[in-house]
Design an enzyme around this catalytic site. Sequence first.
Site, PDB file in Angstrom:
ATOM      1  N   GLY A  14     -17.054   2.513   6.161  1.00  0.00           N
ATOM      2  CA  GLY A  14     -18.090   3.065   5.282  1.00  0.00           C
ATOM      3  C   GLY A  14     -18.679   1.989   4.379  1.00  0.00           C
ATOM      4  O   GLY A  14     -17.964   1.104   3.929  1.00  0.00           O
ATOM      5  N   ARG A  75     -18.788   1.946  12.985  1.00  0.00           N
ATOM      6  CA  ARG A  75     -17.422   2.234  13.434  1.00  0.00           C
ATOM      7  C   ARG A  75     -17.407   1.996  14.936  1.00  0.00           C
ATOM      8  O   ARG A  75     -18.406   2.221  15.610  1.00  0.00           O
ATOM      9  CB  ARG A  75     -17.037   3.665  13.090  1.00  0.00           C
ATOM     10  N   ASP A 106      -9.325   0.758   4.848  1.00  0.00           N
ATOM     11  CA  ASP A 106      -8.024   0.545   5.493  1.00  0.00           C
ATOM     12  C   ASP A 106      -8.127   0.480   7.017  1.00  0.00           C
ATOM     13  O   ASP A 106      -7.391  -0.268   7.662  1.00  0.00           O
ATOM     14  CB  ASP A 106      -6.994   1.584   5.036  1.00  0.00           C
ATOM     15  N   THR A 129     -14.293  -0.200  -0.312  1.00  0.00           N
ATOM     16  CA  THR A 129     -14.434   1.233   0.006  1.00  0.00           C
ATOM     17  C   THR A 129     -14.511   2.012  -1.295  1.00  0.00           C
ATOM     18  O   THR A 129     -13.740   1.745  -2.223  1.00  0.00           O
ATOM     19  CB  THR A 129     -13.252   1.757   0.849  1.00  0.00           C
ATOM     20  N   ASP A 131     -13.524   4.832  -1.798  1.00  0.00           N
ATOM     21  CA  ASP A 131     -12.347   5.705  -1.954  1.00  0.00           C
ATOM     22  C   ASP A 131     -11.226   5.075  -2.786  1.00  0.00           C
ATOM     23  O   ASP A 131     -10.367   5.781  -3.301  1.00  0.00           O
ATOM     24  CB  ASP A 131     -11.774   6.074  -0.582  1.00  0.00           C
ATOM     25  N   ASP A 133      -8.572   3.678  -1.900  1.00  0.00           N
ATOM     26  CA  ASP A 133      -7.246   4.129  -1.437  1.00  0.00           C
ATOM     27  C   ASP A 133      -6.449   3.019  -0.754  1.00  0.00           C
ATOM     28  O   ASP A 133      -5.522   3.279   0.000  1.00  0.00           O
ATOM     29  CB  ASP A 133      -7.423   5.319  -0.473  1.00  0.00           C
ATOM     30  N   ARG A 175     -11.589  12.311   1.121  1.00  0.00           N
ATOM     31  CA  ARG A 175     -11.041  13.195   2.162  1.00  0.00           C
ATOM     32  C   ARG A 175      -9.523  13.281   2.090  1.00  0.00           C
ATOM     33  O   ARG A 175      -8.941  14.306   2.354  1.00  0.00           O
ATOM     34  CB  ARG A 175     -11.463  12.690   3.555  1.00  0.00           C
ATOM     35  N   ARG A 256     -22.336   6.936  -2.431  1.00  0.00           N
ATOM     36  CA  ARG A 256     -22.115   5.669  -1.730  1.00  0.00           C
ATOM     37  C   ARG A 256     -23.134   4.590  -2.067  1.00  0.00           C
ATOM     38  O   ARG A 256     -22.832   3.411  -2.021  1.00  0.00           O
ATOM     39  CB  ARG A 256     -22.234   5.905  -0.223  1.00  0.00           C
TER      40      ARG A 256
HETATM   41  P1  ATP Z   1     -13.747   3.783   4.853  1.00  0.00           P
HETATM   42  O1  ATP Z   1     -12.385   3.971   4.232  1.00  0.00           O
HETATM   43  O2  ATP Z   1     -14.783   3.454   3.858  1.00  0.00           O
HETATM   44  O3  ATP Z   1     -14.129   4.885   5.791  1.00  0.00           O
HETATM   45  P2  ATP Z   1     -12.594   2.141   6.924  1.00  0.00           P
HETATM   46  O4  ATP Z   1     -12.593   0.681   7.124  1.00  0.00           O
HETATM   47  O5  ATP Z   1     -11.273   2.783   6.645  1.00  0.00           O
HETATM   48  O6  ATP Z   1     -13.645   2.453   5.781  1.00  0.00           O
HETATM   49  P3  ATP Z   1     -12.637   3.279   9.595  1.00  0.00           P
HETATM   50  O7  ATP Z   1     -13.682   4.023  10.325  1.00  0.00           O
HETATM   51  O8  ATP Z   1     -11.296   3.895   9.450  1.00  0.00           O
HETATM   52  O9  ATP Z   1     -13.271   2.873   8.183  1.00  0.00           O
HETATM   53  O10 ATP Z   1     -12.422   1.869  10.336  1.00  0.00           O
HETATM   54  C1  ATP Z   1     -13.518   1.010  10.620  1.00  0.00           C
HETATM   55  C2  ATP Z   1     -13.383   0.402  11.993  1.00  0.00           C
HETATM   56  O11 ATP Z   1     -12.200  -0.407  12.040  1.00  0.00           O
HETATM   57  C3  ATP Z   1     -13.197   1.399  13.139  1.00  0.00           C
HETATM   58  O12 ATP Z   1     -14.398   1.971  13.576  1.00  0.00           O
HETATM   59  C4  ATP Z   1     -12.593   0.492  14.206  1.00  0.00           C
HETATM   60  O13 ATP Z   1     -13.582  -0.275  14.837  1.00  0.00           O
HETATM   61  C5  ATP Z   1     -11.690  -0.423  13.374  1.00  0.00           C
HETATM   62  N1  ATP Z   1     -10.320   0.099  13.412  1.00  0.00           N
HETATM   63  C6  ATP Z   1      -9.777   1.102  12.691  1.00  0.00           C
HETATM   64  N2  ATP Z   1      -8.503   1.336  13.040  1.00  0.00           N
HETATM   65  C7  ATP Z   1      -8.217   0.451  14.033  1.00  0.00           C
HETATM   66  C8  ATP Z   1      -7.065   0.179  14.841  1.00  0.00           C
HETATM   67  N3  ATP Z   1      -5.932   0.850  14.681  1.00  0.00           N
HETATM   68  N4  ATP Z   1      -7.170  -0.807  15.770  1.00  0.00           N
HETATM   69  C9  ATP Z   1      -8.288  -1.519  15.933  1.00  0.00           C
HETATM   70  N5  ATP Z   1      -9.411  -1.298  15.195  1.00  0.00           N
HETATM   71  C10 ATP Z   1      -9.383  -0.345  14.275  1.00  0.00           C
END
Ligand code: ATP
Length: 323
Positions: A14, A75, A106, A129, A131, A133, A175, A256
Amino acid sequence: MKPIQRIAVMTSGGDAPGMNACIRAVVRSALYHGLEVYGIRRGFAGLLREEIEPMTSLSVGGIINRGGTILRTARSEEFKTPEGVRKGAEILSRYGIEGLVIIGGDGSMRGGVELSRISNVRIMGVPGTIDNDIPGTDYAIGFDTAINTALEAIDRVRDTAYSHERVFVIEVMGRHKGFIALEVGLAGGAEAILIPEVPYDLAALLDMLHRSYERGKHSSIIVVAEGACRAEDVKKFLQEHTPYHVRALVLGHMQRGGSPTAFDRVLATQLGAYAVERLLKGHTNEMVGMEGGRLVAVPIEYIQTTTKTVDVRKLELAAMMAI
Ligand code: ATP
């Protein structure tokens, strides 16, 4: 150990206000130290499509005040597969990229962990992020701006709530965690705050509203994290059980965007420059952060083994203030 010469930066997951300030800091500190720096567009999705381009000091000019991310973010389901990670590692190696700064949440850090398992590219995560978190840092880039944006909205709604003697149930993002709800609830003087971490009791909420009404308080603000319950459901419940006029408001994506606060810009600049410094010193598979006002770095796996918890004393404090 051979010093690195070429690094790349990406934003993933995000978007969060302050990501641009962080990109700017990574690019400019890398250039300052004589490194070549590339920008990868659209996170891991863009990496797999080779959306990689050189960055210059000029390419990050005039962005410190802009929300979102000039590199865009996305993503990628493909990157969550072993083949996707292998392909990403191969592309980075073909471009001669020796260090990668990943700005994101994360999930994005997890992507970095997977990459580090099969690649020699030095990985440095930066928490970004709204969040907030992510363990290993007191603040993630974007949180301060998001809470101030939500707070401004709550302050405006309070004027109407007071004038029309209404109860407003305001749903904020979160969430899985209640960091945003707790912070804006406390700062906005909410009469009640509902977060996913603490079981809530709607009957107790009713009692609290009745007691306030009897004391002469004819308007209230209830802040709910989206992961705890939906504002609309709380509104329906209150309307069924009270004579008060109740309104529900979902703040949604407006939390955001927007220009980052001074706090987020400074944090993003410090973390971006520190990420480059750590890479230059030979560190890898780390996430940089800020704890107790100090720059820190934790092993990136740390975020998978620990969870960051909200300070429930703030919830008690908010309840005390609502008396
Ligand atoms: P936010 O908390 O703001 O949503 P985020 O980084 O947690 O941000 P995610 O959609 O969970 O957002 O992760 C972003 C991208 O990181 C995913 O679309 C994917 O490409 C990659 N990713 C997440 N988990 C994994 C994993 N276990 N292995 C490989 N790539 C991953």
